[in-house]
Design a protein around this motif. Structure first.
Motif, PDB file in Angstrom:
ATOM      1  N   HIS A  30       1.065  -1.356   0.012  1.00 51.99           N
ATOM      2  CA  HIS A  30       0.038   0.117  -0.056  1.00 51.99           C
ATOM      3  C   HIS A  30       0.895   1.377   0.040  1.00 51.99           C
ATOM      4  O   HIS A  30       0.233   2.402   0.538  1.00 51.99           O
ATOM      5  N   THR A  35      -3.950  -8.981  10.471  1.00 56.69           N
ATOM      6  CA  THR A  35      -4.582  -8.225   9.513  1.00 56.69           C
ATOM      7  C   THR A  35      -6.070  -9.316   9.769  1.00 56.69           C
ATOM      8  O   THR A  35      -6.056  -9.936   9.956  1.00 56.69           O
ATOM      9  N   SER A  36      -7.023  -8.047   9.144  1.00 54.20           N
ATOM     10  CA  SER A  36      -7.981  -9.012   8.499  1.00 54.20           C
ATOM     11  C   SER A  36      -8.000  -9.399   7.720  1.00 54.20           C
ATOM     12  O   SER A  36      -9.263  -9.897   7.121  1.00 54.20           O
TER      13      SER A  36
HETATM   14  P1  OAD Z   1      -7.871  -3.797   9.770  1.00 54.40           P
HETATM   15  O1  OAD Z   1      -8.008  -2.848  10.745  1.00 54.40           O
HETATM   16  O2  OAD Z   1      -7.910  -3.753   8.588  1.00 54.40           O
HETATM   17  O3  OAD Z   1      -7.724  -5.490  10.522  1.00 54.40           O
HETATM   18  C1  OAD Z   1      -6.835  -4.390  12.079  1.00 54.40           C
HETATM   19  C2  OAD Z   1      -6.689  -6.105  11.954  1.00 54.40           C
HETATM   20  O4  OAD Z   1      -5.421  -6.381  13.759  1.00 54.40           O
HETATM   21  C3  OAD Z   1      -7.549  -6.962  12.865  1.00 54.40           C
HETATM   22  O5  OAD Z   1      -7.324  -8.228  12.754  1.00 54.40           O
HETATM   23  C4  OAD Z   1      -7.184  -6.697  14.147  1.00 54.40           C
HETATM   24  O6  OAD Z   1      -8.056  -8.406  15.138  1.00 54.40           O
HETATM   25  C5  OAD Z   1      -6.311  -6.810  14.117  1.00 54.40           C
HETATM   26  N1  OAD Z   1      -5.066  -7.083  15.617  1.00 54.40           N
HETATM   27  C6  OAD Z   1      -5.857  -5.645  16.667  1.00 54.40           C
HETATM   28  N2  OAD Z   1      -4.936  -5.212  17.251  1.00 54.40           N
HETATM   29  C7  OAD Z   1      -3.279  -6.199  17.219  1.00 54.40           C
HETATM   30  C8  OAD Z   1      -2.399  -6.691  17.968  1.00 54.40           C
HETATM   31  N3  OAD Z   1      -2.201  -6.026  19.019  1.00 54.40           N
HETATM   32  N4  OAD Z   1      -1.926  -7.072  17.737  1.00 54.40           N
HETATM   33  C9  OAD Z   1      -2.349  -8.104  16.411  1.00 54.40           C
HETATM   34  N5  OAD Z   1      -3.541  -8.282  15.733  1.00 54.40           N
HETATM   35  C10 OAD Z   1      -4.080  -6.976  15.984  1.00 54.40           C
HETATM   36  O7  OAD Z   1      -5.813  -3.751   9.187  1.00 54.40           O
HETATM   37  P2  OAD Z   1      -5.727  -4.523   7.828  1.00 54.40           P
HETATM   38  O8  OAD Z   1      -6.044  -5.730   7.224  1.00 54.40           O
HETATM   39  O9  OAD Z   1      -4.121  -4.074   7.625  1.00 54.40           O
HETATM   40  O10 OAD Z   1      -5.241  -0.428   2.816  1.00 54.40           O
HETATM   41  O11 OAD Z   1      -6.019  -3.785   6.619  1.00 54.40           O
HETATM   42  C11 OAD Z   1      -5.414  -2.365   6.550  1.00 54.40           C
HETATM   43  C12 OAD Z   1      -5.925  -1.932   5.104  1.00 54.40           C
HETATM   44  O12 OAD Z   1      -7.028  -1.486   5.188  1.00 54.40           O
HETATM   45  C13 OAD Z   1      -5.439  -0.579   4.914  1.00 54.40           C
HETATM   46  O13 OAD Z   1      -3.954  -0.327   4.614  1.00 54.40           O
HETATM   47  C14 OAD Z   1      -6.240   0.506   3.849  1.00 54.40           C
HETATM   48  C15 OAD Z   1      -7.207   0.237   4.621  1.00 54.40           C
HETATM   49  O14 OAD Z   1      -7.857  -0.645   3.740  1.00 54.40           O
HETATM   50  C16 OAD Z   1      -5.660   1.668   1.684  1.00 54.40           C
HETATM   51  O15 OAD Z   1      -5.556   2.428   2.031  1.00 54.40           O
HETATM   52  C17 OAD Z   1      -5.268   0.844   0.514  1.00 54.40           C
END
Ligand code: OAD
Length: 262
Positions: free
Chosen positions: A126, A198-199
């Motif tokens: 990203h 990651t979700s």
């Molecule tokens: P998300 O915000 O969609 O998901 C975050 C994940 O981290 C969730 O599944 C939480 O349960 C988990 N989580 C929370 N705290 C945590 C911890 N302390 N340790 C481990 N896991 C934890 O984030 P991403 O999957 O990274 O894209 O998706 C992010 C993307 O969504 C970004 O890059 C952005 C957005 O759309 C763009 O802007 C193109």
């Protein structure tokens, strides 16, 4: 009988090619907001009544740069005010242990590089927050902090065009180089794929896990909340990355099996 975390440590020690996939949850332990889930940025509309995906989109940056920058600046200030944590450092250490350990991140905060992950095995799918560049003349601007303090949107010192960060906004294409690199590596296969924080909301995040699973490779997930991958992976470790990763490294260092591959 090995515990789940011991199984993952064993799989890591026996693997040659490893892919680690990280998301916002890893940097949540540094104090950054996640995008989805509890306290997530996308759980509601902006004060302008827009979904945040619309505010942070490529078309919005063209149509109303000040509005798009209002939310870009929030992300920017959060990142500048935080630091890499022990989880990022454990991942860098895992990459040091395995010369074929690749890192695919959705995070734009730059913390993996700061923690010592090598550039040549880091795929920032990203993009990243800095340096800013001028949309009109291409001039680079390295002082993100100063830009965030000045009037928004920040403007080019040379031609007064609107600056932007090299991030992927909604409705924009993924960076070609990062995609090529990812699919080149996926094509070579991985012995182990581990997702952390990651979700798994995007197909290019889910695909490497499903491909590894189909090829009979080991798959694992670290996340305090279940995702659509949790039931698919060989090992699901519920917990915060900051707690689980140092423990995992301890098991990897303590495990004698397959040590010869290190
Ligand atoms: P998300 O915000 O969609 O998901 C975050 C994940 O981290 C969730 O599944 C939480 O349960 C988990 N989580 C929370 N705290 C945590 C911890 N302390 N340790 C481990 N896991 C934890 O984030 P991403 O999957 O990274 O894209 O998706 C992010 C993307 O969504 C970004 O890059 C952005 C957005 O759309 C763009 O802007 C193109």
């Amino acid at each position: 009988m090995l515990s789940d975390i011991e199984q993952l440590a064993r799989a890591f020690n026996c693997a040659e090619r490893v892919l680690i996939i990280t998301g916002a949850g890893l940097s949540a332990d540094s104090g950054l907001p996640t995008y989805r889930g509890v306290g997530g940025l996308y759980n509601g509309n902006t004060s302008e009544g827009l979904p945040i995906e619309a505010a942070l989109s490529g078309p919005m940056l063209q149509r109303d740069p000040a509005l798009c920058w209002k939310y870009l600046a929030e992300l920017g200030r959060a990142c500048l005010g935080a630091h890499a944590n022990a989880g990022h450092r454990v991942i860098a250490e895992l990459q040091r242990l395995k010369p074929q350990c690749w890192l695919l991140t959705q995070n734009i905060d730059g913390f993996h590089r700061a923690a010592g992950s090598p550039d040549e095995r880091l795929i920032e799918i990203h993009g990243q927050l800095a340096p800013l560049y001028c949309q009109s003349c291409g001039q680079l601007e390295h002082d993100l902090a100063a830009c965030l303090e000045a009037q928004l949107p920040p403007r080019c010192r040379q031609c007064a065009g609107v600056l932007r960060p090299p991030v992927v906004l909604f409705e924009e294409m993924l960076p070609e180089k990062a995609l090529d690199s990812l699919y080149q590596q996926i094509g070579q296969g991985f012995d182990l794929v581990l997702t952390i924080g990651t979700s798994a909301s995007f197909p290019y995040i889910v695909e490497p896990v499903l491909r590894a699973r189909a090829a009979g490779s080991f798959t694992a997930e670290i996340n305090p909340a279940r995702t659509e991958l949790s039931a698919t992976v060989d090992v699901y470790l519920p917990g915060k990355a900051l707690d689980v990763l140092p423990e995992l490294l301890g098991h990897i260092s303590g495990d004698r099996i397959c040590k010869s591959t290190l």
